[in-house]
Design a protein around this motif. Structure first.
Motif, PDB file in Angstrom:
ATOM      1  N   HIS A 277      47.319  11.157 -14.874  1.00 57.69           N
ATOM      2  CA  HIS A 277      47.474  12.317 -13.981  1.00 57.69           C
ATOM      3  C   HIS A 277      48.945  12.605 -13.645  1.00 57.69           C
ATOM      4  CE1 HIS A 277      46.340  15.458 -11.383  1.00 57.69           C
ATOM      5  NE2 HIS A 277      46.484  14.809 -10.243  1.00 57.69           N
ATOM      6  N   VAL A 278      49.401  13.804 -14.005  1.00 54.85           N
ATOM      7  CA  VAL A 278      50.812  14.189 -13.847  1.00 54.85           C
ATOM      8  C   VAL A 278      51.281  14.013 -12.395  1.00 54.85           C
ATOM      9  CG1 VAL A 278      52.440  16.116 -14.013  1.00 54.85           C
ATOM     10  CG2 VAL A 278      50.712  15.795 -15.789  1.00 54.85           C
ATOM     11  N   ASP A 279      50.469  14.453 -11.432  1.00 54.26           N
ATOM     12  CA  ASP A 279      50.901  14.368 -10.020  1.00 54.26           C
ATOM     13  C   ASP A 279      51.155  12.916  -9.604  1.00 54.26           C
ATOM     14  OD1 ASP A 279      50.796  17.126  -9.635  1.00 54.26           O
ATOM     15  OD2 ASP A 279      48.665  17.071  -9.167  1.00 54.26           O
ATOM     16  N   ARG A 280      50.292  11.992 -10.068  1.00 53.10           N
ATOM     17  CA  ARG A 280      50.507  10.578  -9.745  1.00 53.10           C
ATOM     18  C   ARG A 280      51.779  10.069 -10.414  1.00 53.10           C
ATOM     19  NH1 ARG A 280      45.775   7.357  -7.883  1.00 53.10           N
ATOM     20  NH2 ARG A 280      44.083   8.846  -7.669  1.00 53.10           N
ATOM     21  N   SER A 281      52.081  10.568 -11.615  1.00 55.10           N
ATOM     22  CA  SER A 281      53.268  10.085 -12.334  1.00 55.10           C
ATOM     23  C   SER A 281      54.549  10.507 -11.630  1.00 55.10           C
ATOM     24  CB  SER A 281      53.264  10.576 -13.784  1.00 55.10           C
ATOM     25  OG  SER A 281      53.759  11.900 -13.913  1.00 55.10           O
ATOM     26  N   ILE A 282      54.473  11.623 -10.902  1.00 53.14           N
ATOM     27  CA  ILE A 282      55.653  12.104 -10.175  1.00 53.14           C
ATOM     28  C   ILE A 282      55.927  11.164  -8.990  1.00 53.14           C
ATOM     29  CG2 ILE A 282      56.531  14.023  -8.746  1.00 53.14           C
ATOM     30  CD1 ILE A 282      54.879  15.898 -10.682  1.00 53.14           C
ATOM     31  N   LYS A 283      54.850  10.643  -8.401  1.00 52.54           N
ATOM     32  CA  LYS A 283      55.010   9.741  -7.244  1.00 52.54           C
ATOM     33  C   LYS A 283      55.285   8.298  -7.664  1.00 52.54           C
ATOM     34  CE  LYS A 283      52.010  12.316  -4.110  1.00 52.54           C
ATOM     35  NZ  LYS A 283      50.744  12.786  -4.717  1.00 52.54           N
ATOM     36  N   ASP A 284      54.745   7.877  -8.815  1.00 56.13           N
ATOM     37  CA  ASP A 284      54.794   6.456  -9.193  1.00 56.13           C
ATOM     38  C   ASP A 284      55.043   6.301 -10.695  1.00 56.13           C
ATOM     39  OD1 ASP A 284      54.420   3.742  -9.532  1.00 56.13           O
ATOM     40  OD2 ASP A 284      52.231   3.856  -9.418  1.00 56.13           O
ATOM     41  N   PRO A 285      56.256   6.619 -11.158  1.00 56.24           N
ATOM     42  CA  PRO A 285      56.505   6.576 -12.608  1.00 56.24           C
ATOM     43  C   PRO A 285      56.410   5.174 -13.221  1.00 56.24           C
ATOM     44  CG  PRO A 285      58.531   7.070 -11.396  1.00 56.24           C
ATOM     45  CD  PRO A 285      57.413   7.105 -10.400  1.00 56.24           C
TER      46      PRO A 285
ATOM     47  N   PRO B 230      57.078  12.393 -15.922  1.00 57.12           N
ATOM     48  CA  PRO B 230      57.015  10.957 -16.244  1.00 57.12           C
ATOM     49  C   PRO B 230      55.759  10.624 -17.059  1.00 57.12           C
ATOM     50  CG  PRO B 230      57.695  11.269 -13.977  1.00 57.12           C
ATOM     51  CD  PRO B 230      57.319  12.631 -14.489  1.00 57.12           C
ATOM     52  N   TYR B 231      54.652  11.314 -16.804  1.00 58.41           N
ATOM     53  CA  TYR B 231      53.434  11.086 -17.612  1.00 58.41           C
ATOM     54  C   TYR B 231      53.707  11.393 -19.078  1.00 58.41           C
ATOM     55  CZ  TYR B 231      49.012  12.396 -19.902  1.00 58.41           C
ATOM     56  OH  TYR B 231      47.978  12.537 -20.805  1.00 58.41           O
ATOM     57  N   SER B 232      54.218  12.606 -19.346  1.00 59.62           N
ATOM     58  CA  SER B 232      54.379  12.982 -20.755  1.00 59.62           C
ATOM     59  C   SER B 232      55.503  12.188 -21.417  1.00 59.62           C
ATOM     60  CB  SER B 232      54.590  14.493 -20.912  1.00 59.62           C
ATOM     61  OG  SER B 232      55.635  14.962 -20.113  1.00 59.62           O
ATOM     62  N   ALA B 233      56.519  11.785 -20.622  1.00 59.26           N
ATOM     63  CA  ALA B 233      57.596  10.957 -21.188  1.00 59.26           C
ATOM     64  C   ALA B 233      57.036   9.606 -21.621  1.00 59.26           C
ATOM     65  CB  ALA B 233      58.718  10.768 -20.164  1.00 59.26           C
TER      66      ALA B 233
ATOM     67  N   ILE C 141      40.920  30.144  -1.993  1.00 57.76           N
ATOM     68  CA  ILE C 141      42.170  30.027  -2.764  1.00 57.76           C
ATOM     69  C   ILE C 141      43.354  29.953  -1.807  1.00 57.76           C
ATOM     70  CG2 ILE C 141      43.737  31.293  -4.309  1.00 57.76           C
ATOM     71  CD1 ILE C 141      41.292  32.326  -5.805  1.00 57.76           C
ATOM     72  N   THR C 142      44.146  28.877  -1.962  1.00 63.02           N
ATOM     73  CA  THR C 142      45.293  28.660  -1.076  1.00 63.02           C
ATOM     74  C   THR C 142      46.512  28.344  -1.943  1.00 63.02           C
ATOM     75  OG1 THR C 142      43.743  27.613   0.450  1.00 63.02           O
ATOM     76  CG2 THR C 142      46.086  27.292   0.919  1.00 63.02           C
ATOM     77  N   PHE C 143      47.493  29.232  -1.946  1.00 69.56           N
ATOM     78  CA  PHE C 143      48.687  28.977  -2.756  1.00 69.56           C
ATOM     79  C   PHE C 143      49.552  27.934  -2.043  1.00 69.56           C
ATOM     80  CE2 PHE C 143      47.147  33.074  -4.191  1.00 69.56           C
ATOM     81  CZ  PHE C 143      47.164  32.879  -5.578  1.00 69.56           C
ATOM     82  N   VAL C 144      49.911  26.875  -2.759  1.00 68.68           N
ATOM     83  CA  VAL C 144      50.706  25.790  -2.160  1.00 68.68           C
ATOM     84  C   VAL C 144      51.987  25.591  -2.978  1.00 68.68           C
ATOM     85  CG1 VAL C 144      48.648  24.609  -1.233  1.00 68.68           C
ATOM     86  CG2 VAL C 144      49.517  23.972  -3.505  1.00 68.68           C
ATOM     87  N   THR C 145      52.880  24.746  -2.451  1.00 62.92           N
ATOM     88  CA  THR C 145      54.149  24.461  -3.134  1.00 62.92           C
ATOM     89  C   THR C 145      53.884  24.033  -4.574  1.00 62.92           C
ATOM     90  OG1 THR C 145      54.905  23.634  -1.036  1.00 62.92           O
ATOM     91  CG2 THR C 145      56.275  23.086  -2.952  1.00 62.92           C
ATOM     92  N   ASP C 146      54.699  24.526  -5.484  1.00 60.99           N
ATOM     93  CA  ASP C 146      54.497  24.232  -6.904  1.00 60.99           C
ATOM     94  C   ASP C 146      54.732  22.757  -7.209  1.00 60.99           C
ATOM     95  OD1 ASP C 146      53.849  24.874  -9.473  1.00 60.99           O
ATOM     96  OD2 ASP C 146      55.571  26.206  -9.821  1.00 60.99           O
ATOM     97  N   ARG C 147      54.083  22.263  -8.261  1.00 62.04           N
ATOM     98  CA  ARG C 147      54.339  20.908  -8.776  1.00 62.04           C
ATOM     99  C   ARG C 147      55.784  20.842  -9.277  1.00 62.04           C
ATOM    100  NH1 ARG C 147      50.472  19.320 -13.676  1.00 62.04           N
ATOM    101  NH2 ARG C 147      49.120  18.414 -12.089  1.00 62.04           N
ATOM    102  N   ALA C 148      56.472  19.733  -9.001  1.00 60.93           N
ATOM    103  CA  ALA C 148      57.850  19.583  -9.484  1.00 60.93           C
ATOM    104  C   ALA C 148      57.853  19.596 -11.013  1.00 60.93           C
ATOM    105  CB  ALA C 148      58.429  18.267  -8.972  1.00 60.93           C
ATOM    106  N   GLY C 149      58.742  20.387 -11.589  1.00 57.33           N
ATOM    107  CA  GLY C 149      58.879  20.443 -13.055  1.00 57.33           C
ATOM    108  C   GLY C 149      57.641  20.965 -13.761  1.00 57.33           C
TER     109      GLY C 149
END
Ligand code: NAD
Ligand code: TYD
Length: 377
Positions: free
Chosen positions: A87-95, A182-185, A308-316
């Motif tokens: 999961h990309v979001d988890r990889s951003i928090k815990d590479p 970090p996930y895709s890397a 539908i709730t627009f929230v801050t975009d995912r980093a990168g």
């Protein structure tokens, strides 16, 4: 008799691959090797867990000694490697966890296979190491407008069918890797290790890169199951940025069929892209999901659009993924079997009819399944 390790078989895609192989090939022995992280759920495999040609082994792919022991104990001929942090979001928090499992775990699988197979009289003969990867290693495509026309464009898939595309470029197998998260890397690095084991030692490897999967048994941190469950409970639907990002969606059983075909018929050392020729903007797919859930729950179609709730975009946040799977179509004759409309209808129905599965996951009870079912085996 073929003894095949499938790693990550308790996860989303892995459970579909295990089920397909156990049912279709009674002459094979399928050994599901899974650590049962938060993403592993043995209840995904309830229907086949007592089959005589299936064995579950709880193990961490990073634990080289244990993996080596599994190769020896089961006289392993083939590996289909899916275990990963996904999961990309988890990889951003815990590479770190992503580098550990996806890179070091893959290396540990490769090294165990190498040491075990090299010592056999037949060496690599009849052996295969098949690594499952993602299209995200190629980076992101742009929403381009080559001739002043507003996307989406209509283009032709290899099968001759028309489909919508949000840009004029697609991921092909010869593209340079340009991972951003970090996930895709970490996945990119693992792909390189797999190819290095072929080029250096002659190991019979295959790599495939697939687009976004959807379907039953997906962990509800990913877009489609998360949103289905939130709509059911009338909870907000967090849309990152403007919801303009494009993904290419493939029904998970079509991915499993492709894996079966490539494992048996694919050419050693080749890479195959697997995709649905099925691009959607997030916001459009979300609307389809809302309408479908509302209709199937007997609500007024579209009444939950207000969630539908627009929230801050995912980093990168990668803008667009679009796979060109022409090579797979041309060389092995594979194409997706389901139209998206059928696939999403089946998927929403499945989650609504299997609310106990979803509730077990969201409550955390699914993590007790291993102790309850396997402690006396
Ligand atoms: P998932 O997160 O649902 O499942 C991953 C499985 O791997 C879980 O059962 C987990 O317990 C297991 N696992 C994790 N770390 C482990 C470790 N150290 N040792 C042993 N087992 C471990 O993932 P998924 O969505 O089913 O993806 C499977 C594979 O397919 C991954 O390699 C992913 O990169 C790739 N892939 C996924 C998609 C997608 O859309 N989901 C698309 C293309 C490629
Ligand atoms: P996801 O299912 O996490 O897959 P991936 O990041 O591997 O493509 O996300 C699919 C798309 O949906 C992606 O563009 C991010 C977006 N998204 C949201 O807008 N909100 C969410 O809550 C989630 C989980 C994803």
């Amino acid at each position: 008799m073929k003894n095949i390790i499938i790693t990550g078989g308790a996860g989303f895609i892995g459970s579909h691959v295990v089920r397909l192989f156990v049912n279709k090939y009674p002459e094979y022995h399928i050994i599901n090797v899974d650590k049962l992280t938060y993403a592993g759920n043995l209840a995904n495999l309830k229907d086949i867990e007592n089959k005589p040609n299936y064995t579950f082994v709880k193990a961490d792919i990073c634990d080289f000694e244990t993996i080596m022991g599994i190769f020896k104990k089961y006289n392993v001929d083939g590996v289909i490697h899916l275990a990963a942090e996904s999961h990309v979001d988890r990889s951003i928090k815990d590479p770190f966890t992503f580098a550990q499992t996806n890179v070091m775990g893959t290396l540990s699988m490769l090294q165990a296979a190498k040491l075990y197979w090299e010592e056999l009289p037949e060496k690599w003969e009849g052996k295969r190491f098949y690594h499952i990867s993602t299209d995200e290693v190629y980076g992101a495509l742009e929403l381009t407008d080559p001739e002043g026309i507003e996307p989406p464009f209509t283009t032709k898939a290899s099968s001759g069918k028309h489909h919508l595309a949000y840009g004029s470029k697609f991921f092909t197998e010869d593209l340079k890797y340009q991972p951003h998260s970090p996930y895709s890397a970490a996945k990119a690095s693992s792909d390189h290790f797999v190819r290095a084991f072929h080029d250096t030692y002659g190991m019979p490897t295959i790599v495939t890169n697939c687009s976004n999967n959807y379907g039953p048994y997906q962990f509800p941190e990913k877009l489609i199951p998360l949103f289905i469950n939130n709509i059911r409970h009338r909870k907000p639907l967090p849309v990152y940025g403007k919801g303009e990002n494009v993904r290419d969606w493939l029904y998970v059983e079509d991915h499993a069929r492709a894996i079966d075909l490539i494992f048996h018929k694919g050419t050693i050392a080749e890479t195959y892209n697997i995709g649905g020729f099925n691009e959607w903007k997030n916001i459009d797919i979300i609307k389809v999901v809302i309408n479908t859930v509302d209709r199937l729950l007997g609500r007024k179609e579209g009444e939950d659009m207000e969630l539908i709730t627009f929230v801050t975009d995912r980093a990168g946040h990668d803008m667009r993924y679009a796979i060109d799977s022409t090579k797979l179509q041309r060389e092995l004759g594979w194409e997706p079997s389901l139209q998206f409309e059928e696939g999403i209808e089946k998927t929403v129905k499945w989650y609504l009819e299997n609310q106990a599965w979803m509730d077990n996951v969201t409550s955390g009870d699914y993590q007790k399944y291993y102790e309850e079912m396997y402690k006396n085996r």
